[in-house]
Scaffold this motif. Structure first.
Motif, short mmCIF file in Angstrom:
data_model
loop_
_atom_site.label_atom_id
_atom_site.label_comp_id
_atom_site.label_asym_id
_atom_site.label_seq_id
_atom_site.Cartn_x
_atom_site.Cartn_y
_atom_site.Cartn_z
N SER A 1 0.83 -1.20 0.00
CA SER A 1 0.00 0.00 0.00
C SER A 1 0.87 1.26 0.00
O SER A 1 0.62 2.20 -0.77
CB SER A 1 -0.92 -0.02 1.22
N ASN B 1 -2.75 3.51 -9.17
CA ASN B 1 -4.19 3.46 -8.93
C ASN B 1 -4.50 2.25 -8.05
O ASN B 1 -4.23 1.11 -8.43
CB ASN B 1 -4.91 3.35 -10.28
N PRO B 2 -5.08 2.47 -6.86
CA PRO B 2 -5.34 1.35 -5.95
C PRO B 2 -6.35 0.34 -6.51
O PRO B 2 -6.43 -0.78 -6.04
CB PRO B 2 -5.89 2.01 -4.68
N GLU B 3 -7.09 0.73 -7.54
CA GLU B 3 -8.07 -0.17 -8.15
C GLU B 3 -7.53 -0.88 -9.39
O GLU B 3 -8.24 -1.62 -10.04
CB GLU B 3 -9.34 0.61 -8.54
N SER B 4 -6.25 -0.67 -9.70
CA SER B 4 -5.68 -1.27 -10.91
C SER B 4 -5.49 -2.77 -10.75
O SER B 4 -5.41 -3.30 -9.64
CB SER B 4 -4.34 -0.62 -11.25
N LYS B 5 -5.42 -3.45 -11.89
CA LYS B 5 -5.22 -4.90 -11.88
C LYS B 5 -3.89 -5.27 -11.24
O LYS B 5 -3.78 -6.25 -10.52
CB LYS B 5 -5.28 -5.45 -13.31
N ASN C 1 -4.08 -4.94 -7.41
CA ASN C 1 -4.90 -6.04 -6.90
C ASN C 1 -4.17 -7.38 -7.01
O ASN C 1 -4.28 -8.22 -6.13
CB ASN C 1 -6.24 -6.10 -7.63
#
Length: 179
Positions: A62, A71-75, A78
């Protein structure tokens, strides 16, 4: 000249040794430097793995994502979070140990090649040959420029060392006569 006087050698012998050092095989030297860089890389991986012992990997990912402004929502992020769950202290110790072992082997290869020793050439040839099938599989499975570049470098190293070893076993009569 001081060296010639202290060892009892003539000045011609000292200059012959200097010329012999200057004729170092550039290809082997280049491969030795490559192996030295691999050694440094794997030492860094080993230190990094041991540095992560008893730390929260999710928190580190993190913070790294924030630092790199990912981007914390990127593949990719994740994917890292998913894989971080399987990394524990036991696995970090194994990663560190394997990295240090491979660094030691790579260092031995580099030293053997730098010194132009037959054992260094054979060791590098055997290890490079053992990784080629895996590297080919990886490139076939998923083509990336890094995988292709590493495969090409290792193929060039393998072919070059194979030629050197073959020439050592079956020397050219012309070069034997000139020595």
């Amino acid at each position: 000249m001081q060296q010639a006087l202290t060892t009892g050698d003539s000045i011609e012998t000292v200059s012959e040794r200097t010329e012999e050092r200057a004729r170092h095989n550039r290809g082997l030297l280049l491969i030795a430097i490559y192996k030295g860089l691999l050694t440094l890389f794997f030492v860094a991986v080993g230190i990094g793995a041991l540095h992560l012992l008893n730390k929260d990997i999710d928190d580190i990912i993190s913070r790294l994502g924030d630092l790199l402004k990912l981007n914390p929502e990127s593949k990719f992020v994740n994917f890292l979070y998913d894989r971080a769950g399987i990394i524990d202290n036991h696995m970090l110790k194994r990663i560190g140990a394997l990295a240090f072992v491979y660094a030691g082997v790579s260092c031995a290869e580099g030293i053997g090649l730098y010194l132009e020793k037959a054992w260094g050439e054979f060791l590098t040839l055997a290890i490079t040959a053992s990784f080629l099938p895996w590297e080919i599989f990886e490139v076939v499975h998923r083509v990336t420029w890094i995988r292709v570049a590493l495969l090409l470098v290792n193929i060039v190293v393998f072919v070059y060392l194979l030629k050197i070893v073959a020439n050592r076993r079956d020397p050219n009569p012309e070069t034997v006569e000139s020595e």
